[in-house]
Write a protein that holds these residues in place. Structure first.
Motif, short mmCIF file in Angstrom:
data_model
loop_
_atom_site.label_atom_id
_atom_site.label_comp_id
_atom_site.label_asym_id
_atom_site.label_seq_id
_atom_site.Cartn_x
_atom_site.Cartn_y
_atom_site.Cartn_z
N PRO A 319 0.80 -1.23 0.00
CA PRO A 319 0.00 0.00 0.00
C PRO A 319 0.83 1.28 0.00
O PRO A 319 0.32 2.35 -0.32
CB PRO A 319 -0.84 -0.12 1.28
N TYR A 320 2.14 1.16 0.36
CA TYR A 320 3.01 2.34 0.41
C TYR A 320 4.12 2.27 -0.64
O TYR A 320 5.15 2.91 -0.52
CB TYR A 320 3.60 2.49 1.82
N GLY A 321 3.88 1.48 -1.67
CA GLY A 321 4.86 1.34 -2.74
C GLY A 321 5.71 0.09 -2.57
O GLY A 321 5.36 -0.84 -1.85
N ARG A 322 6.84 0.10 -3.26
CA ARG A 322 7.69 -1.08 -3.24
C ARG A 322 8.23 -1.34 -1.84
O ARG A 322 8.64 -0.43 -1.13
CB ARG A 322 8.85 -0.96 -4.22
N ALA A 323 8.24 -2.61 -1.48
CA ALA A 323 8.74 -3.04 -0.18
C ALA A 323 9.55 -4.31 -0.38
O ALA A 323 9.49 -4.94 -1.44
CB ALA A 323 7.59 -3.26 0.79
N PHE A 324 10.30 -4.67 0.62
CA PHE A 324 11.07 -5.91 0.54
C PHE A 324 11.13 -6.56 1.92
O PHE A 324 10.90 -5.90 2.94
CB PHE A 324 12.47 -5.68 -0.02
N PHE A 325 11.45 -7.84 1.94
CA PHE A 325 11.58 -8.55 3.21
C PHE A 325 12.58 -9.68 3.09
O PHE A 325 12.93 -10.12 2.01
CB PHE A 325 10.22 -9.08 3.68
N LYS A 326 13.03 -10.13 4.24
CA LYS A 326 13.88 -11.32 4.34
C LYS A 326 13.65 -11.96 5.69
O LYS A 326 13.64 -11.28 6.71
CB LYS A 326 15.36 -10.97 4.19
N GLY A 327 13.45 -13.28 5.68
CA GLY A 327 13.26 -14.02 6.92
C GLY A 327 14.44 -14.90 7.24
O GLY A 327 15.40 -15.00 6.46
N GLY A 328 14.38 -15.53 8.38
CA GLY A 328 15.39 -16.49 8.80
C GLY A 328 14.79 -17.42 9.83
O GLY A 328 14.17 -16.96 10.80
N HIS A 329 14.96 -18.71 9.63
CA HIS A 329 14.19 -19.67 10.43
C HIS A 329 14.97 -20.96 10.61
O HIS A 329 15.68 -21.40 9.71
CB HIS A 329 12.87 -19.95 9.69
N ASN A 330 14.88 -21.53 11.81
CA ASN A 330 15.16 -22.94 12.00
C ASN A 330 14.24 -23.44 13.10
O ASN A 330 13.26 -22.75 13.45
CB ASN A 330 16.66 -23.22 12.27
N ASP A 331 14.51 -24.58 13.68
CA ASP A 331 13.58 -25.16 14.64
C ASP A 331 13.38 -24.33 15.89
O ASP A 331 12.38 -24.48 16.60
CB ASP A 331 14.05 -26.56 15.04
N THR A 332 14.32 -23.44 16.21
CA THR A 332 14.20 -22.62 17.42
C THR A 332 14.40 -21.13 17.15
O THR A 332 14.52 -20.35 18.10
CB THR A 332 15.25 -23.07 18.47
N THR A 333 14.41 -20.74 15.90
CA THR A 333 14.69 -19.34 15.54
C THR A 333 13.61 -18.81 14.61
O THR A 333 13.22 -19.50 13.67
CB THR A 333 16.05 -19.24 14.82
N GLY A 334 13.17 -17.59 14.85
CA GLY A 334 12.23 -16.94 13.94
C GLY A 334 12.61 -15.48 13.76
O GLY A 334 12.40 -14.68 14.66
N ASN A 335 13.17 -15.15 12.60
CA ASN A 335 13.60 -13.78 12.31
C ASN A 335 12.86 -13.23 11.11
O ASN A 335 12.55 -13.98 10.18
CB ASN A 335 15.11 -13.73 12.02
N GLN A 336 12.60 -11.93 11.10
CA GLN A 336 11.93 -11.31 9.95
C GLN A 336 12.27 -9.84 9.87
O GLN A 336 12.18 -9.12 10.87
CB GLN A 336 10.41 -11.46 10.06
N ALA A 337 12.66 -9.39 8.68
CA ALA A 337 12.88 -7.98 8.41
C ALA A 337 11.97 -7.56 7.26
O ALA A 337 11.87 -8.27 6.26
CB ALA A 337 14.34 -7.73 8.02
N ILE A 338 11.27 -6.43 7.41
CA ILE A 338 10.36 -5.91 6.39
C ILE A 338 10.62 -4.42 6.26
O ILE A 338 10.65 -3.70 7.27
CB ILE A 338 8.88 -6.12 6.77
N CYS A 339 10.79 -3.91 5.04
CA CYS A 339 11.05 -2.49 4.81
C CYS A 339 10.21 -1.94 3.67
O CYS A 339 9.99 -2.63 2.67
CB CYS A 339 12.52 -2.25 4.48
N VAL A 340 9.78 -0.70 3.81
CA VAL A 340 9.11 0.05 2.74
C VAL A 340 10.12 1.03 2.17
O VAL A 340 10.72 1.82 2.92
CB VAL A 340 7.88 0.79 3.28
N GLU A 341 10.35 0.96 0.88
CA GLU A 341 11.40 1.73 0.24
C GLU A 341 11.19 3.25 0.32
O GLU A 341 12.11 3.99 0.65
CB GLU A 341 11.53 1.32 -1.23
#
Length: 393
Positions: A319-341
Motif C-alpha cells: 500500500p506504500y509502494g515497493r517493499a522488501f523482506f527477508k526471513g530467517g528460520h530454524n527449529d528454534t529461531t524466527g527472524n523477519q525484516a520488512i522495509c518500505v522503500e
C-alpha cells in the motif's frame, strides 16, 4: 540563568536522542509504550520465551527492545545486545557484500561462474553429479543471489547421496536455495581467493559498527547469548558455528542488525545502481507459498502484489509502494525484516523461540500497521490459528 537554560536545553536534546519519534508505515505516530504492551501481551498468548524487535524510520533506528529470556531455566533476560542466531538473514548481508564486489569490478552479476573458477565446477567433488549437465555454465552471481539456480535448498534434501543437481534451467524460475548461496561463497573463496569471514567483517560488520556480529562463533559471545526454544517449548543450546557459511552462519544482536538494516535503506556502502539491483524485481514469483521449494502452483494474490525475487531479498508492491523482506528460520529461531522503500521504514524481529513467528503479523499490524506483507507466502500463521511448519529457510 544562562546555566539553567543550557541544562534544560541539554536535557531536551538528550531526551530526543533517547526517545526518537516512531511512526507507523502510514506516517502516523505510535508510542513505544503501546509496542511494549502489545508485545508482552502477545508473547504471553503465544507462549513465546524470547523476542527482540526494532523499528527504522527514515533510515534511522528509532526503537530497539527485547523481552523475555535468553535462557528460561537460568532466568537470564534477553537483552538488546544478546547474541542471537541470524539464520537466513545472513543471506541478506552476504548479498550486500557481494554487491560491493560488483561495484569494484571483481564480480560481474551476469558472467558465468565458470569464468572465475580454476577448473570446471563438476571437477570439484561436491558438484561431480553435474558432469553430464552443462547447464551449470549458465549459473551467474545474479542467478545464485536471486534463488533461480535450480539447485535444491540443501544437499541433504537430494535423495541420491546428497548429490547436487539442477532441477530446472538456471534463471528460469524462483526456488529458494541455500545451496545457491553456498556455491556463490565457493566462487568467491576458490575463484577469487577471498575469505568470507574476513570480507563480511570488513565490508559489513565494521562498516555499521556491528561489534557483536560475526560469521562464526567468538568466545566473547559466551557471556550473553540466547539459547533456543522449539514449537513445543523444547530447549536447544545455542550452536557455536565453527566456520562461515553464506547461507546462514551469522550470529548477531537486535541492536546490531537494526544498524545494518537502517544503513541499507539509507543506501550506504553501495553505488546507487547496485543498491537498486538488490531491491529490483529480478523474476516474478507466482507460487502461493515459498515452501515446498519446487512448488509450481500459481497464486493470483502473489501476482497481484508483484511478488518477485530481488538479490538477497524478496520484493513486493504494498500500500506504500515497493517493499522488501527477508526471513530467517530454524527449529528454534524466527527472524523477519520488512522495509518500505519510499519512507525507509522497517520492522525487524529476532526471536530465540520459533513460536514468535506466529505473532509477527498481529504485532506488526497492531503497532506499525500493515505494510502489505504476504505473510502466508512466508508460511506464517497467527498464533490463534497456528499449526505446524515444515519450513527450511
Amino acid at each position: 540563568m544562562r546555566t539553567a537554560t543550557l541544562i534544560a536545553t541539554t536535557l531536551l536534546v538528550a531526551q530526543a536522542v533517547v526517545s526518537p519519534p516512531i511512526h507507523r508505515f502510514d506516517g502516523t505516530p505510535v508510542s513505544a509504550g503501546l509496542i511494549d504492551t502489545e508485545a508482552r501481551r502477545m508473547m504471553a498468548d503465544a507462549r513465546v520465551q524470547g523476542l527482540a524487535m526494532a523499528a527504522v524510520d527514515d533510515g534511522k533506528v528509532v526503537f530497539v527492545r527485547a523481552w523475555g529470556h535468553r535462557n528460561v531455566e537460568k532466568k537470564l533476560p534477553l537483552e538488546i545486545d544478546t547474541i542471537m542466531y541470524g539464520a537466513s538473514l545472513t543471506k541478506f548481508a552476504f548479498a550486500y557484500m557481494v554487491m560491493q564486489l560488483v561495484d569494484e569490478g571483481k564480480i560481474d552479476l551476469d558472467r558465468s561462474i565458470a569464468d572465475y573458477l580454476p577448473k570446471p565446477l563438476p571437477e570439484y567433488e561436491f558438484y561431480a553429479a553435474l558432469s553430464t549437465d552443462e547447464r551449470w555454465r549458465k549459473l551467474t552471481a545474479r542467478i545464485l543471489l536471486s534463488h533461480t539456480s535450480g539447485l535444491a535448498n540443501f544437499a541433504f534434501l537430494e535423495p541420491d547421496d546428497e548429490k547436487m543437481r539442477l532441477h530446472f534451467d538456471p534463471g528460469s524460475r524462483y526456488a529458494y536455495s541455500g545451496e545457491g548461496y553456498i556455491l556463490m561463497q565457493f566462487v568467491l573463496e576458490t575463484g577469487l581467493g577471498l575469505k568470507l569471514g574476513d570480507e563480511m567483517q570488513r565490508r559489513v560488520f565494521d562498516r555499521f559498527r556491528m561489534t557483536r556480529t560475526a560469521m562464526m562463533w567468538r568466545e566473547d559471545f559466551a557471556g550473553n547469548l540466547a539459547d533456543g526454544y522449539g514449537g513445543d517449548g523444547s530447549f536447544e543450546a545455542h550452536s557455536r558455528r565453527s566456520r562461515p557459511r553464506a547461507a546462514g552462519s551469522m550470529d548477531t544482536t537486535i541492536d546490531d542488525f537494526a544498524k545494518f538494516l537502517a544503513g541499507f535503506v539509507r543506501g550506504e556502502g553501495l553505488s546507487a545502481r547496485s543498491r537498486a539491483e538488490m531491491v529490483k524485481p529480478q523474476i516474478p514469483i507466482a507460487t502461493p507459498s515459498q515452501f515446498p521449494t519446487f512448488l509450481e502452483t500459481s497464486s493470483p494474490a502473489m501476482q497481484a502484489i508483484k511478488l518477485s525475487a530481488g538479490l538477497g531479498v524478496i520484493t513486493f508492491e504494498g500500500p506504500y509502494g515497493r517493499a522488501f523482506f527477508k526471513g530467517g528460520h530454524n527449529d528454534t529461531t524466527g527472524n523477519q525484516a520488512i522495509c518500505v522503500e519510499t519512507t525507509r521504514r522497517c520492522v525487524l524481529y529476532l526471536a530465540n523461540d520459533v513460536r514468535a513467528e506466529s505473532l509477527y503479523q498481529r504485532l506488526t499490524e497492531a503497532t506499525l500497521g500493515d505494510p502489505g506483507m504476504p505473510w502466508s507466502w512466508e508460511g506464517y500463521k497467527p498464533y490463534e490459528v497456528r499449526t505446524g511448519s515444515n519450513r527450511f529457510d
